[in-house]
Scaffold this active site. Structure first.
Site, PDB file in Angstrom:
ATOM      1  N   PRO A 129      46.346  81.512  23.069  1.00 36.93           N
ATOM      2  CA  PRO A 129      46.802  81.799  24.431  1.00 36.93           C
ATOM      3  C   PRO A 129      46.160  83.034  25.056  1.00 36.93           C
ATOM      4  O   PRO A 129      45.920  83.078  26.251  1.00 36.93           O
ATOM      5  CB  PRO A 129      48.314  81.971  24.252  1.00 36.93           C
ATOM      6  CG  PRO A 129      48.642  81.075  23.101  1.00 36.93           C
ATOM      7  CD  PRO A 129      47.470  81.191  22.162  1.00 36.93           C
ATOM      8  N   GLU A 247      26.704  72.807  19.026  1.00 38.34           N
ATOM      9  CA  GLU A 247      27.753  72.444  19.982  1.00 38.34           C
ATOM     10  C   GLU A 247      27.251  72.569  21.418  1.00 38.34           C
ATOM     11  O   GLU A 247      27.516  71.706  22.262  1.00 38.34           O
ATOM     12  CB  GLU A 247      28.974  73.344  19.779  1.00 38.34           C
ATOM     13  CG  GLU A 247      30.114  73.056  20.737  1.00 38.34           C
ATOM     14  CD  GLU A 247      31.341  73.927  20.488  1.00 38.34           C
ATOM     15  OE1 GLU A 247      32.234  73.919  21.353  1.00 38.34           O
ATOM     16  OE2 GLU A 247      31.395  74.609  19.451  1.00 38.34           O
ATOM     17  N   GLN A 284      17.957  58.501  55.929  1.00 36.38           N
ATOM     18  CA  GLN A 284      17.043  59.462  55.305  1.00 36.38           C
ATOM     19  C   GLN A 284      17.788  60.483  54.452  1.00 36.38           C
ATOM     20  O   GLN A 284      17.319  60.872  53.377  1.00 36.38           O
ATOM     21  CB  GLN A 284      16.233  60.186  56.389  1.00 36.38           C
ATOM     22  CG  GLN A 284      15.148  61.093  55.809  1.00 36.38           C
ATOM     23  CD  GLN A 284      14.388  61.839  56.896  1.00 36.38           C
ATOM     24  OE1 GLN A 284      14.973  62.645  57.622  1.00 36.38           O
ATOM     25  NE2 GLN A 284      13.098  61.565  57.021  1.00 36.38           N
TER      26      GLN A 284
END
Length: 384
Positions: A129, A247, A284
């Site tokens: 936390p 990771e 466009q």
């Protein structure tokens, strides 16, 4: 631009994964997302497919040392189909490498067969936390018993992905005070999720990634045998740093795959959607926006592919991975936002895959180390 990192074996594997997704995942994915997690049996199916144990030696039921490119292909195919395998990537790309690199022989015999078969899924509990990117501030404690047979684990964690679908949780805990250096004294403990005192708190309600559970965890006098210490006591911070490059590469791979998919979703939509009597693709502005996106994503893809090559040769550095994650997640955020804009109001509706991509991708600039942390790593590599 033609990609050159994949060979015939890779493309044959891609076909297998694409077929598996079409038959076993896409028809059920909306139901899984509504439930907040994929069914546990999916991991058994992936085990049967042979993709749960990348890197696990054949003697333990795995395929052996396999290039990370195969996991990148899975990521690309999931993005293409606008689905995921839940917390599969957490098990195979993030947590399993810790076990491959530092588990002892007894632990490998005990855990690897179940992981390879899909019977055992993995999660990792780092964040607390009051502790996010600052891992040295971890306060969860593990105290060695007087007889030296086990640790007593106490504390809490938050933002833990896939815990409800996991049998083993790698918990980062403080085994000594680290008064002189907060990075010292952290240890990795492998904790069965059915241990007495291991409790699941709130299932957190996220903006995106609603197909995987994210939970609060608490530990109250959880007894962890010393045989479940991963690596050496007190070296947890070092181990965490060693695996973060993989990771972060994985997150960059995901960014490139998601951005590529977003362009395809937008192309299909703008060619079909009529505005003022003609397709949105005829304007466009639409052409220019998608041209910008395509150029940026190809630059990202070249960077990611270089990272995959470096990972294969063991040359991917923490700074390399930080650059890939920073650029990959920032590009994905920009491109997916532009592609959603081309969908108009429908892009905000969850029935369209671009909306899910938009919500899911935002957190990639936060987890695995925030963009600000990536910039700090890169700046340090520059000598600043």
């Amino acid at each position: 631009m033609k990609r050159t990192i994949y060979n015939e074996d890779h493309e044959a594997f891609r076909s297998v994964i694409r077929d598996f997704i079409a038959k076993e995942v896409t028809p059920h994915f909306e139901e899984w997302e509504a439930a907040g997690r994929v069914p546990r049996k999916l991991f058994h199916q992936l085990g049967e497919l042979g993709v749960m144990g990348f890197g696990i030696p054949e003697e333990y039921g795995g395929p052996g040392d396999i290039s990370y490119k195969y996991q990148a292909i899975i990521n690309e195919e999931c993005a293409r189909a606008a689905v995921t395998f839940g917390h599969y990537g957490v098990t195979t790309s993030i947590v399993l490498p810790y076990l491959l690199n530092i588990a002892n022989e007894e632990q490998k015999k005990r855990w690897f067969p179940g992981i390879a078969s899909g019977e055992t899924c993995l999660c990792i509990a780092m964040t607390e936390p009051g502790t996010g990117s600052d891992l040295a501030g971890i306060r969860t404690t593990a105290k060695l018993s007087e007889d030296g047979t086990h640790y007593v684990l106490n504390g809490s964690k938050t933002f833990i992905t896939g815990a409800l679908n996991s049998e083993l949780c790698v918990v980062v805990a403080r085994t000594s005070s680290g008064d002189e250096d907060r990075r010292l004294g952290l240890t990795l403990l492998v904790v069965p999720t059915d241990s007495e005192g291991f409790a699941f708190g709130r299932k957190l309600d996220k903006i995106g990634m609603r197909y995987s559970d994210t939970n609060e965890l608490s530990f109250t006098d959880v007894l962890v045998p010393v045989e479940n210490v991963l690596g050496e006591v007190g070296k947890g911070f070092l181990y965490l740093g060693q695996n973060l490059a993989r990771e972060r590469l994985a997150i960059g791979v995901g960014g490139a795959a998601s951005a590529t998919a977003a362009i395809e979703f937008a192309k299909a939509y703008v060619q079909e959607r009529q505005v003022f009597g003609k397709p949105v693709a005829a304007f466009q502005n639409t052409k220019f926006v998608l041209a910008e996106c395509a150029a940026e994503v190809e630059a990202l893809q070249a960077m990611v592919d270089k990272g995959l090559e470096l990972e294969d040769t063991g040359e991917l550095t923490p700074a390399d991975a930080a650059k890939i994650k920073l650029f990959g997640t920032e590009v994905a955020g920009r491109v997916i936002d532009k592609c959603l804009q081309l969908h108009g109001g429908y892009g905000y509706m969850l029935e369209y895959p671009i909306a899910r991509l938009y919500a899911d991708t935002r957190v990639s600039r936060i987890y695995g180390g925030t963009s600000e942390v990536m910039k700090s790593i890169i700046a340090k590599d520059l000598g600043l």
